[in-house]
Design an enzyme around this catalytic site. Structure first.
Site, PDB file in Angstrom:
ATOM      1  N   GLY A 131       0.830  -1.204   0.000  1.00  0.00           N
ATOM      2  CA  GLY A 131       0.000   0.000   0.000  1.00  0.00           C
ATOM      3  C   GLY A 131       0.862   1.250   0.000  1.00  0.00           C
ATOM      4  O   GLY A 131       1.576   1.517   0.965  1.00  0.00           O
ATOM      5  N   GLY A 162      -0.026   4.485   0.102  1.00  0.00           N
ATOM      6  CA  GLY A 162      -0.774   5.688   0.474  1.00  0.00           C
ATOM      7  C   GLY A 162       0.058   6.517   1.446  1.00  0.00           C
ATOM      8  O   GLY A 162       1.290   6.446   1.452  1.00  0.00           O
ATOM      9  N   PHE A 163      -0.626   7.290   2.288  1.00  0.00           N
ATOM     10  CA  PHE A 163       0.092   8.158   3.241  1.00  0.00           C
ATOM     11  C   PHE A 163       1.007   7.337   4.151  1.00  0.00           C
ATOM     12  O   PHE A 163       2.169   7.691   4.354  1.00  0.00           O
ATOM     13  CB  PHE A 163      -0.917   8.914   4.122  1.00  0.00           C
ATOM     14  CG  PHE A 163      -1.590  10.047   3.413  1.00  0.00           C
ATOM     15  CD1 PHE A 163      -0.943  11.263   3.261  1.00  0.00           C
ATOM     16  CD2 PHE A 163      -2.875   9.918   2.907  1.00  0.00           C
ATOM     17  CE1 PHE A 163      -1.558  12.334   2.623  1.00  0.00           C
ATOM     18  CE2 PHE A 163      -3.499  10.974   2.269  1.00  0.00           C
ATOM     19  CZ  PHE A 163      -2.845  12.182   2.117  1.00  0.00           C
ATOM     20  N   GLU A 180     -17.288  19.460   2.046  1.00  0.00           N
ATOM     21  CA  GLU A 180     -16.377  20.005   1.034  1.00  0.00           C
ATOM     22  C   GLU A 180     -16.910  19.761  -0.382  1.00  0.00           C
ATOM     23  O   GLU A 180     -16.827  20.632  -1.246  1.00  0.00           O
ATOM     24  CB  GLU A 180     -14.980  19.407   1.212  1.00  0.00           C
ATOM     25  CG  GLU A 180     -14.329  19.925   2.487  1.00  0.00           C
ATOM     26  CD  GLU A 180     -12.870  19.578   2.642  1.00  0.00           C
ATOM     27  OE1 GLU A 180     -12.130  20.387   3.210  1.00  0.00           O
ATOM     28  OE2 GLU A 180     -12.462  18.479   2.220  1.00  0.00           O
ATOM     29  N   ASP A 189      -5.256   3.938   7.972  1.00  0.00           N
ATOM     30  CA  ASP A 189      -6.687   3.690   8.178  1.00  0.00           C
ATOM     31  C   ASP A 189      -7.017   2.237   8.481  1.00  0.00           C
ATOM     32  O   ASP A 189      -8.005   1.938   9.146  1.00  0.00           O
ATOM     33  CB  ASP A 189      -7.465   4.081   6.907  1.00  0.00           C
ATOM     34  CG  ASP A 189      -7.633   5.572   6.761  1.00  0.00           C
ATOM     35  OD1 ASP A 189      -7.142   6.319   7.627  1.00  0.00           O
ATOM     36  OD2 ASP A 189      -8.255   5.997   5.761  1.00  0.00           O
ATOM     37  N   ALA A 230      -5.210  11.595   7.512  1.00  0.00           N
ATOM     38  CA  ALA A 230      -3.870  11.559   6.922  1.00  0.00           C
ATOM     39  C   ALA A 230      -2.753  11.629   7.969  1.00  0.00           C
ATOM     40  O   ALA A 230      -1.776  10.883   7.893  1.00  0.00           O
ATOM     41  CB  ALA A 230      -3.737  12.714   5.929  1.00  0.00           C
ATOM     42  N   GLN A 231      -2.881  12.511   8.960  1.00  0.00           N
ATOM     43  CA  GLN A 231      -1.781  12.691   9.927  1.00  0.00           C
ATOM     44  C   GLN A 231      -1.501  11.421  10.751  1.00  0.00           C
ATOM     45  O   GLN A 231      -0.345  11.038  10.876  1.00  0.00           O
ATOM     46  CB  GLN A 231      -2.060  13.887  10.850  1.00  0.00           C
ATOM     47  CG  GLN A 231      -1.532  15.190  10.290  1.00  0.00           C
ATOM     48  CD  GLN A 231      -0.020  15.162  10.006  1.00  0.00           C
ATOM     49  OE1 GLN A 231       0.774  14.627  10.768  1.00  0.00           O
ATOM     50  NE2 GLN A 231       0.374  15.736   8.899  1.00  0.00           N
TER      51      GLN A 231
HETATM   52  C1  LIG Z   1     -12.598  11.814  -0.286  1.00  0.00           C
HETATM   53  C2  LIG Z   1     -11.697  11.777   0.897  1.00  0.00           C
HETATM   54  C3  LIG Z   1     -11.332  12.977   1.526  1.00  0.00           C
HETATM   55  C4  LIG Z   1     -10.488  12.955   2.626  1.00  0.00           C
HETATM   56  N1  LIG Z   1     -10.142  14.156   3.213  1.00  0.00           N
HETATM   57  C5  LIG Z   1      -9.269  14.161   4.242  1.00  0.00           C
HETATM   58  C6  LIG Z   1      -8.818  15.387   4.815  1.00  0.00           C
HETATM   59  O1  LIG Z   1      -9.245  16.470   4.401  1.00  0.00           O
HETATM   60  N2  LIG Z   1      -7.918  15.335   5.831  1.00  0.00           N
HETATM   61  C7  LIG Z   1      -7.433  14.148   6.307  1.00  0.00           C
HETATM   62  O2  LIG Z   1      -6.597  14.147   7.214  1.00  0.00           O
HETATM   63  N3  LIG Z   1      -7.854  12.979   5.799  1.00  0.00           N
HETATM   64  C8  LIG Z   1      -8.750  12.947   4.783  1.00  0.00           C
HETATM   65  N4  LIG Z   1      -9.161  11.759   4.252  1.00  0.00           N
HETATM   66  C9  LIG Z   1      -8.678  10.511   4.852  1.00  0.00           C
HETATM   67  C10 LIG Z   1      -7.271  10.201   4.401  1.00  0.00           C
HETATM   68  O3  LIG Z   1      -7.180  10.309   2.995  1.00  0.00           O
HETATM   69  C11 LIG Z   1      -6.915   8.785   4.859  1.00  0.00           C
HETATM   70  O4  LIG Z   1      -6.973   8.789   6.269  1.00  0.00           O
HETATM   71  C12 LIG Z   1      -5.550   8.368   4.385  1.00  0.00           C
HETATM   72  O5  LIG Z   1      -5.521   8.280   2.983  1.00  0.00           O
HETATM   73  C13 LIG Z   1      -5.146   7.020   4.990  1.00  0.00           C
HETATM   74  O6  LIG Z   1      -3.879   6.672   4.505  1.00  0.00           O
HETATM   75  P1  LIG Z   1      -3.497   5.131   4.313  1.00  0.00           P
HETATM   76  O7  LIG Z   1      -2.052   5.126   3.948  1.00  0.00           O
HETATM   77  O8  LIG Z   1      -3.920   4.348   5.492  1.00  0.00           O
HETATM   78  O9  LIG Z   1      -4.378   4.607   3.105  1.00  0.00           O
HETATM   79  P2  LIG Z   1      -4.497   5.113   1.603  1.00  0.00           P
HETATM   80  O10 LIG Z   1      -3.975   6.487   1.454  1.00  0.00           O
HETATM   81  O11 LIG Z   1      -5.911   4.849   1.225  1.00  0.00           O
HETATM   82  O12 LIG Z   1      -3.547   4.125   0.791  1.00  0.00           O
HETATM   83  C14 LIG Z   1      -3.790   2.751   0.677  1.00  0.00           C
HETATM   84  C15 LIG Z   1      -3.066   2.212  -0.541  1.00  0.00           C
HETATM   85  O13 LIG Z   1      -3.142   0.779  -0.514  1.00  0.00           O
HETATM   86  C16 LIG Z   1      -3.393   0.294  -1.818  1.00  0.00           C
HETATM   87  N5  LIG Z   1      -4.028  -1.033  -1.685  1.00  0.00           N
HETATM   88  C17 LIG Z   1      -5.254  -1.319  -1.176  1.00  0.00           C
HETATM   89  N6  LIG Z   1      -5.465  -2.643  -1.160  1.00  0.00           N
HETATM   90  C18 LIG Z   1      -4.352  -3.226  -1.679  1.00  0.00           C
HETATM   91  C19 LIG Z   1      -3.966  -4.565  -1.923  1.00  0.00           C
HETATM   92  N7  LIG Z   1      -4.745  -5.621  -1.619  1.00  0.00           N
HETATM   93  N8  LIG Z   1      -2.762  -4.802  -2.486  1.00  0.00           N
HETATM   94  C20 LIG Z   1      -1.955  -3.767  -2.824  1.00  0.00           C
HETATM   95  N9  LIG Z   1      -2.261  -2.470  -2.605  1.00  0.00           N
HETATM   96  C21 LIG Z   1      -3.448  -2.201  -2.019  1.00  0.00           C
HETATM   97  C22 LIG Z   1      -4.279   1.364  -2.441  1.00  0.00           C
HETATM   98  O14 LIG Z   1      -4.201   1.333  -3.860  1.00  0.00           O
HETATM   99  C23 LIG Z   1      -3.703   2.649  -1.853  1.00  0.00           C
HETATM  100  O15 LIG Z   1      -2.713   3.236  -2.680  1.00  0.00           O
HETATM  101  C24 LIG Z   1     -10.016  11.726   3.140  1.00  0.00           C
HETATM  102  C25 LIG Z   1     -10.395  10.526   2.528  1.00  0.00           C
HETATM  103  C26 LIG Z   1     -11.216  10.550   1.407  1.00  0.00           C
HETATM  104  C27 LIG Z   1     -11.604   9.245   0.739  1.00  0.00           C
END
Ligand SMILES: Cc1cc2nc3c(=O)[nH]c(=O)nc-3n(C[C@H](O)[C@H](O)[C@H](O)COP(=O)(O)OP(=O)(O)OC[C@H]3O[C@@H](n4cnc5c(N)ncnc54)[C@H](O)[C@@H]3O)c2cc1C
Length: 457
Positions: free
Chosen positions: A39, A41-42, A196, A326, A338-339
């Site tokens: 993954g 993401g953040f 938003e 998340d 995100a944080q």
């Molecule tokens: C529309 C929207 C608006 C938001 N606005 C805010 C905001 O204003 N402020 C804030 O703080 N937070 C906001 N958030 C929340 C924030 O984006 C998340 O908390 C954050 O992205 C979590 O980061 P993460 O790394 O856990 O997951 P993610 O950023 O979701 O990254 C997960 C990654 O894992 C990959 N993945 C998933 N399953 C698999 C698999 N089986 N195999 C390989 N790869 C996989 C995905 O492709 C993705 O790239 C928002 C969320 C959304 C949806």
């Protein structure tokens, strides 16, 4: 290729795949420990970056080829930004970090005793340290019709689908002879994302679309927010909620509070109090849950399906396996934002270094910097936690400027920062550009029906 041609067989089909960098960094005669991050993401990106120059080889696996900056996806959905502004090519990481190898694949299952994971292409990848940062997805809460007829906004393609559908429906309404044909958008969820989206739609309507679509009667483009609870933005202080409510009303967004969504239909949303709201487009921003497939990854989950971790970010009962962002839930139960994902990912990186060096592990001490939401042109709310003091609560243009600064600085890559700044300044910014032309979605081309041209065979 004819039917009888043999199917190409990958030489390592079904066997361990060496996705990591086998060449040890200079000064390391032994093969380096392999960190597999699932993954990008953040949380995953923060882990990878925290391991820059560490004596490890990292394999970053993501089912998408890019990282998505989700907090600005609604700008893509409403024609304010281009999709490339909020996404970052994951292989681009290699330009600055040579110990990472990026692969485009999907985690399917894990065998933690053998320290291996299986990908969708049937390759097994061995790990010394595993980091699961696969995020979550939209939760429709089993609402009938929601999956079929509502538009979620969790990925770049979903945001584009919303934008395309906005313009498809506007063009349809413009061609219609009926005065009341228009675009009624219902946004489900009155949290920061729902507000938003609604604010950006209102901005789009007043600043760009009303003059562009003289055929559509002003009242026929409506934006409504449906929220189960009695108030929107319940994680914000009352003063900020009141300001946001007033600003939405001033921009013509109506709120339906105190009733949830019982069903979504092709052109309506039915509420739990029996009311039916006409909806040409329903945007779902009401909740998240982990992907169902997490159950196949051999990791302990809580009742909501999140992976249980300790404060040191290790998965309960599995030393050397970490989860962050998340998808993970620690004893301190941090918000899915995100944080916490970034700070958790950084601690994972630090703790992998600590394990390598035989040092004690760090605990995540989350620093809550605050939250914010934008409503529209120079209207936002922000709650900023100053070190040692009371939270600073601001609204209007000053909150909008803080929001702009934080979002621009949080984007990955300098090009995305510049293009996003230009996009947002165009949409919200300057008196000389009060009527910004939105980035139009894709509406099917008008073509004559296919005819047979004898000359062309
Ligand atoms: C529309 C929207 C608006 C938001 N606005 C805010 C905001 O204003 N402020 C804030 O703080 N937070 C906001 N958030 C929340 C924030 O984006 C998340 O908390 C954050 O992205 C979590 O980061 P993460 O790394 O856990 O997951 P993610 O950023 O979701 O990254 C997960 C990654 O894992 C990959 N993945 C998933 N399953 C698999 C698999 N089986 N195999 C390989 N790869 C996989 C995905 O492709 C993705 O790239 C928002 C969320 C959304 C949806």
């Amino acid at each position: 290729m004819t039917d009888s041609a043999p199917t190409p067989v990958h030489p390592t089909d079904g066997e361990d795949e060496d996705y990591g960098l086998e060449t040890p960094l200079s000064g390391h005669p032994e093969p380096l420990p392999h960190v597999v991050v699932v993954g990008g993401g953040f949380a995953g990106m923060a882990t990878v970056r925290a391991l820059k120059d560490a004596p490890v080889r990292i394999t970053l696996i993501d089912r998408r080829v890019y990282n998505t900056f989700q907090p600005l996806l609604y700008q893509v959905a409403t024609g304010g930004l281009n999709p490339g502004d909020v996404t970052y090519f994951l292989r681009g990481l290699r330009l600055h970090q040579k110990n990472v190898h990026v692969i485009h694949e999907h985690l399917v299952e894990a065998d933690h005793e053998a320290k291996k994971i299986r990908l969708l292409n049937d390759h097994w990848v061995s790990y010394d340290y595993l980091v699961v940062t696969a995020g979550v997805t939209t939760n429709f809460f089993g609402t009938p019709g929601a999956k079929e007829y509502a538009f979620p906004m969790y990925s770049r393609s979903q945001a584009l689908r919303i934008r395309d559908n906005l313009f498809i429906r506007l063009e349809k309404a413009a061609k219609s002879k009926r005065l009341d044909d228009g675009l009624r958008v219902v946004v489900v969820g009155g949290g920061a994302t729902g507000v938003e989206v609604a604010g950006a739609l209102a901005e789009l309507r007043t600043a760009g679309l009303e003059p562009a679509y003289p055929e559509i009667h002003g009242d026929a483009f409506e934006v409504k927010v449906v929220q189960r609870g009695g108030e929107i933005l319940k994680s914000f202080a009352p003063k900020l909620r009141t300001y946001a409510t007033k600003e939405l009303a001033r921009r013509g967004v109506s709120l339906h509070l105190g009733a949830g969504v019982a069903a979504v239909e092709p052109s309506a949303v039915v509420l739990t109090d029996g009311k039916r709201i006409h909806a040409d487009l329903t945007v779902w921003s009401a909740g998240v849950h982990p992907h169902d497939e997490v159950a196949d990854w051999g990791l302990p989950q809580d009742d909501g399906g999140r992976i249980k971790i300790g404060d040191d970010m290790q998965v309960e009962g599995l030393p050397g396996v970490f989860a962050a962002g998340d998808i993970a839930i620690s004893p301190s139960d941090l918000p899915q934002l995100a944080q916490p994902a970034i700070q958790g990912g950084l601690v994972v990186g630090k703790n992998i270094r600590a394990l390598l060096e035989g040092r004690p592990l760090h605990k995540l001490r989350y620093v809550d910097k605050g939250t914010m939401a934008v409503i529209g042109r120079r209207a936002a709310i922000a709650e900023i936690n100053l070190p040692g003091g009371k939270p600073l609560r601001i609204t209007k243009g000053s909150a909008w400027l803080v929001w702009l600064f934080v979002h621009i600085m949080s984007l990955v890559g300098p090009r995305n920062r510049v293009t996003t700044l230009a996009g947002l300044a165009t949409r919200y910014g300057f008196p000389f550009h009060r009527r910004p032309i939105p980035i139009v979605g894709d509406v099917p081309t008008v073509r004559p029906p296919k005819a047979h041209h004898p000359g062309r065979g």
